[in-house]
Design a protein around this motif. Structure first.
Motif, PDB file in Angstrom:
ATOM      1  N   GLN A   1       9.749   5.753 -10.372  1.00  8.15           N
ATOM      2  CA  GLN A   1       9.653   7.213 -11.195  1.00  8.15           C
ATOM      3  C   GLN A   1       9.200   8.378 -10.356  1.00  8.15           C
ATOM      4  O   GLN A   1       8.082   8.548 -10.219  1.00  8.15           O
ATOM      5  N   GLN A   2      10.108   8.971  -9.694  1.00  6.12           N
ATOM      6  CA  GLN A   2       9.398   9.745  -8.842  1.00  6.12           C
ATOM      7  C   GLN A   2       9.211  11.326  -9.666  1.00  6.12           C
ATOM      8  O   GLN A   2       9.509  11.289 -10.696  1.00  6.12           O
ATOM      9  N   PRO A   3       8.191  12.077  -8.988  1.00  9.66           N
ATOM     10  CA  PRO A   3       7.737  13.173  -9.900  1.00  9.66           C
ATOM     11  C   PRO A   3       8.777  13.899 -10.529  1.00  9.66           C
ATOM     12  O   PRO A   3       9.714  14.402 -10.176  1.00  9.66           O
ATOM     13  N   GLY A   4       8.530  13.880 -11.828  1.00 10.10           N
ATOM     14  CA  GLY A   4       9.323  14.721 -12.824  1.00 10.10           C
ATOM     15  C   GLY A   4      10.733  14.182 -12.961  1.00 10.10           C
ATOM     16  O   GLY A   4      11.732  14.942 -13.344  1.00 10.10           O
ATOM     17  N   GLN A   5      10.835  13.031 -12.824  1.00 11.30           N
ATOM     18  CA  GLN A   5      12.381  12.313 -12.711  1.00 11.30           C
ATOM     19  C   GLN A   5      12.214  11.046 -13.593  1.00 11.30           C
ATOM     20  O   GLN A   5      11.088  10.867 -14.218  1.00 11.30           O
ATOM     21  N   SER A   6      13.456  10.673 -13.920  1.00 10.04           N
ATOM     22  CA  SER A   6      13.502   9.469 -14.638  1.00 10.04           C
ATOM     23  C   SER A   6      13.042   8.261 -14.146  1.00 10.04           C
ATOM     24  O   SER A   6      13.014   8.370 -12.887  1.00 10.04           O
ATOM     25  N   LEU A   7      13.348   7.093 -14.609  1.00  9.65           N
ATOM     26  CA  LEU A   7      13.173   5.886 -13.846  1.00  9.65           C
ATOM     27  C   LEU A   7      14.328   5.312 -13.309  1.00  9.65           C
ATOM     28  O   LEU A   7      15.464   5.447 -13.799  1.00  9.65           O
ATOM     29  N   THR A   8      14.294   4.750 -11.823  1.00 13.45           N
ATOM     30  CA  THR A   8      15.285   4.168 -11.302  1.00 13.45           C
ATOM     31  C   THR A   8      14.871   2.758 -10.986  1.00 13.45           C
ATOM     32  O   THR A   8      13.698   2.397 -10.510  1.00 13.45           O
ATOM     33  N   LEU A   9      15.795   1.842 -11.293  1.00 17.98           N
ATOM     34  CA  LEU A   9      15.382   0.401 -11.146  1.00 17.98           C
ATOM     35  C   LEU A   9      15.403   0.147  -9.417  1.00 17.98           C
ATOM     36  O   LEU A   9      16.592   0.445  -8.894  1.00 17.98           O
TER      37      LEU A   9
ATOM     38  N   GLY B   1       2.143   1.370 -14.994  1.00 19.48           N
ATOM     39  CA  GLY B   1       2.221   2.049 -13.840  1.00 19.48           C
ATOM     40  C   GLY B   1       1.267   2.153 -12.972  1.00 19.48           C
ATOM     41  O   GLY B   1       0.236   1.884 -13.338  1.00 19.48           O
ATOM     42  N   THR B   2       1.801   2.360 -11.576  1.00 18.16           N
ATOM     43  CA  THR B   2       0.817   2.700 -10.393  1.00 18.16           C
ATOM     44  C   THR B   2       1.369   4.078  -9.888  1.00 18.16           C
ATOM     45  O   THR B   2       2.483   4.024  -9.634  1.00 18.16           O
ATOM     46  N   ARG B   3       0.372   4.552  -9.870  1.00 20.67           N
ATOM     47  CA  ARG B   3       0.503   6.138  -9.290  1.00 20.67           C
ATOM     48  C   ARG B   3       0.246   6.140  -7.896  1.00 20.67           C
ATOM     49  O   ARG B   3      -0.797   6.107  -7.495  1.00 20.67           O
ATOM     50  N   LEU B   4       1.277   6.450  -6.921  1.00 17.52           N
ATOM     51  CA  LEU B   4       0.781   6.467  -5.678  1.00 17.52           C
ATOM     52  C   LEU B   4       1.194   7.780  -4.976  1.00 17.52           C
ATOM     53  O   LEU B   4       2.340   8.314  -5.103  1.00 17.52           O
ATOM     54  N   LEU B   5       0.219   8.089  -4.179  1.00 18.68           N
ATOM     55  CA  LEU B   5       0.197   9.440  -3.458  1.00 18.68           C
ATOM     56  C   LEU B   5       0.151   8.981  -2.080  1.00 18.68           C
ATOM     57  O   LEU B   5      -0.871   8.280  -1.640  1.00 18.68           O
ATOM     58  N   VAL B   6       1.255   9.425  -1.208  1.00 16.01           N
ATOM     59  CA  VAL B   6       1.061   9.128   0.203  1.00 16.01           C
ATOM     60  C   VAL B   6       1.014  10.486   0.802  1.00 16.01           C
ATOM     61  O   VAL B   6       1.733  11.437   0.840  1.00 16.01           O
ATOM     62  N   LEU B   7      -0.100  10.712   1.697  1.00 10.36           N
ATOM     63  CA  LEU B   7      -0.242  11.787   2.456  1.00 10.36           C
ATOM     64  C   LEU B   7       0.179  11.693   3.845  1.00 10.36           C
ATOM     65  O   LEU B   7       0.347  10.568   4.579  1.00 10.36           O
TER      66      LEU B   7
ATOM     67  N   ILE C   1      -3.941   6.466  -3.042  1.00  9.53           N
ATOM     68  CA  ILE C   1      -3.959   7.361  -2.356  1.00  9.53           C
ATOM     69  C   ILE C   1      -3.776   6.697  -1.041  1.00  9.53           C
ATOM     70  O   ILE C   1      -4.857   6.244  -0.532  1.00  9.53           O
ATOM     71  N   CYS C   2      -2.834   6.849  -0.245  1.00 14.60           N
ATOM     72  CA  CYS C   2      -2.382   6.030   1.251  1.00 14.60           C
ATOM     73  C   CYS C   2      -2.034   7.137   2.201  1.00 14.60           C
ATOM     74  O   CYS C   2      -1.401   8.092   1.765  1.00 14.60           O
ATOM     75  N   GLN C   3      -2.161   6.572   3.303  1.00 18.66           N
ATOM     76  CA  GLN C   3      -1.886   7.263   4.564  1.00 18.66           C
ATOM     77  C   GLN C   3      -0.405   6.838   4.873  1.00 18.66           C
ATOM     78  O   GLN C   3      -0.094   5.668   4.944  1.00 18.66           O
ATOM     79  N   ARG C   4       0.437   7.761   5.446  1.00 16.42           N
ATOM     80  CA  ARG C   4       1.688   7.553   5.813  1.00 16.42           C
ATOM     81  C   ARG C   4       1.770   6.337   7.064  1.00 16.42           C
ATOM     82  O   ARG C   4       0.800   6.332   7.740  1.00 16.42           O
TER      83      ARG C   4
ATOM     84  N   GLU D   1       7.657  10.795   0.774  1.00 14.94           N
ATOM     85  CA  GLU D   1       8.571  10.532   0.039  1.00 14.94           C
ATOM     86  C   GLU D   1       8.451   9.366  -1.063  1.00 14.94           C
ATOM     87  O   GLU D   1       9.147   9.288  -1.960  1.00 14.94           O
ATOM     88  N   ASP D   2       7.770   8.340  -0.660  1.00 17.47           N
ATOM     89  CA  ASP D   2       7.456   7.319  -1.358  1.00 17.47           C
ATOM     90  C   ASP D   2       6.500   7.615  -2.521  1.00 17.47           C
ATOM     91  O   ASP D   2       6.097   6.716  -3.519  1.00 17.47           O
ATOM     92  N   SER D   3       5.832   8.744  -2.651  1.00 20.73           N
ATOM     93  CA  SER D   3       4.718   9.074  -3.667  1.00 20.73           C
ATOM     94  C   SER D   3       5.659   9.096  -5.091  1.00 20.73           C
ATOM     95  O   SER D   3       6.519   9.948  -5.149  1.00 20.73           O
TER      96      SER D   3
END
Lengths: 114, 114
Positions: B37-45, B108-114, B12-15, B86-88
């Motif tokens: 892989q954005q939330p609920g989305q497929s994978l994008t290279l 995978g690395t799960r990133l949450l940006v606050l 969890i990171c700060q903007r 938006e980088d979450s």
């Protein structure tokens, strides 16, 4: 340009009944095709792949897929669903072997009801 | 197959800050890839990282935002710079052994940006 279309965003089946996840592809040449599975909070696991050998491909956990060039399809099937099959499934098309790029479908969420 | 590890597994990171994600493979591979892989989305290279050359970025991704290093044949890093909410996403690395274009993915690395 290549593309992959997964025809169902969500599929729900009862445990013990057959599974069918549909995938169509578009490619200007004979592609490599894959199915990957992603369980919740897990990475992607390769289920099976087609690389211009046998058109019926058998994968892990009882899954199989049939390559139909005339229909540009690569549907994933399993005779009998298990609760543990509940996951997100991605149909994937391989790009040029020189680049190694993969084109992902949008994914199908498989729900298995008891 | 290949054994691939990623660090951190989640953060969890700060903007406005940056995060570097590491990807380690258990054997030498030529091609490594980074996906988002954005939330609920497929994978994008995001980019292809080959040892000894600059990473190749896909449309919509730039080096200033996602710098990549590939110092040897078993390791790569992806930095997410100047982060915004938006980088979450989940960031995944994958490797291609060059055999029928099969790619194996890290957890995978799960990133949450606050």
């Amino acid at each position: 340009a290549q593309s992959v279309t997964q025809l169902d965003s969500h599929v729900s089946v009862s445990e013990g009944t057959p599974v069918l996840l549909r995938c169509n592809y578009s490619s200007s040449y004979s592609p490599s095709l894959f199915w990957y599975v992603q369980h919740p909070n897990k990475g992607l696991q390769l289920l099976l792949k087609y690389t211009s050998a046998a058109t019926l491909v058998k994968g892990i956990n009882g899954f199989e897929a049939e390559f139909k060039k005339s229909e540009t399809s690569f549907h994933l099937t399993k005779p009998s669903a298990h609760m543990s099959d509940a996951a997100e499934y991605f149909c994937v098309c391989g790009g040029s072997s020189n680049t190694g790029k993969l084109i992902f479908g949008q994914g199908t969420t498989l729900q298995v009801k008891p | 197959s290949a054994v691939i590890s990623q660090k951190p597994s989640r953060d969890i990171c700060q903007r406005g800050t940056s995060l570097t994600i590491q990807c380690q493979v258990d054997s030498q591979v030529t091609m490594m890839f980074w996906y988002r892989q954005q939330p609920g989305q497929s994978l994008t290279l995001i980019a292809t990282a080959n040892q000894g050359s600059e990473a190749t970025y896909e449309s919509g991704f730039v080096i200033d935002k996602f710098p990549i290093s590939r110092p040897n044949l078993t390791f790569s890093t992806l930095t997410v710079s100047n982060m915004s909410p938006e980088d979450s996403s989940i960031y995944l690395c994958s490797v291609d052994r060059g055999l029928s274009e099969t790619q194996y993915f890290g957890p995978g690395t799960r990133l949450l940006v606050l």
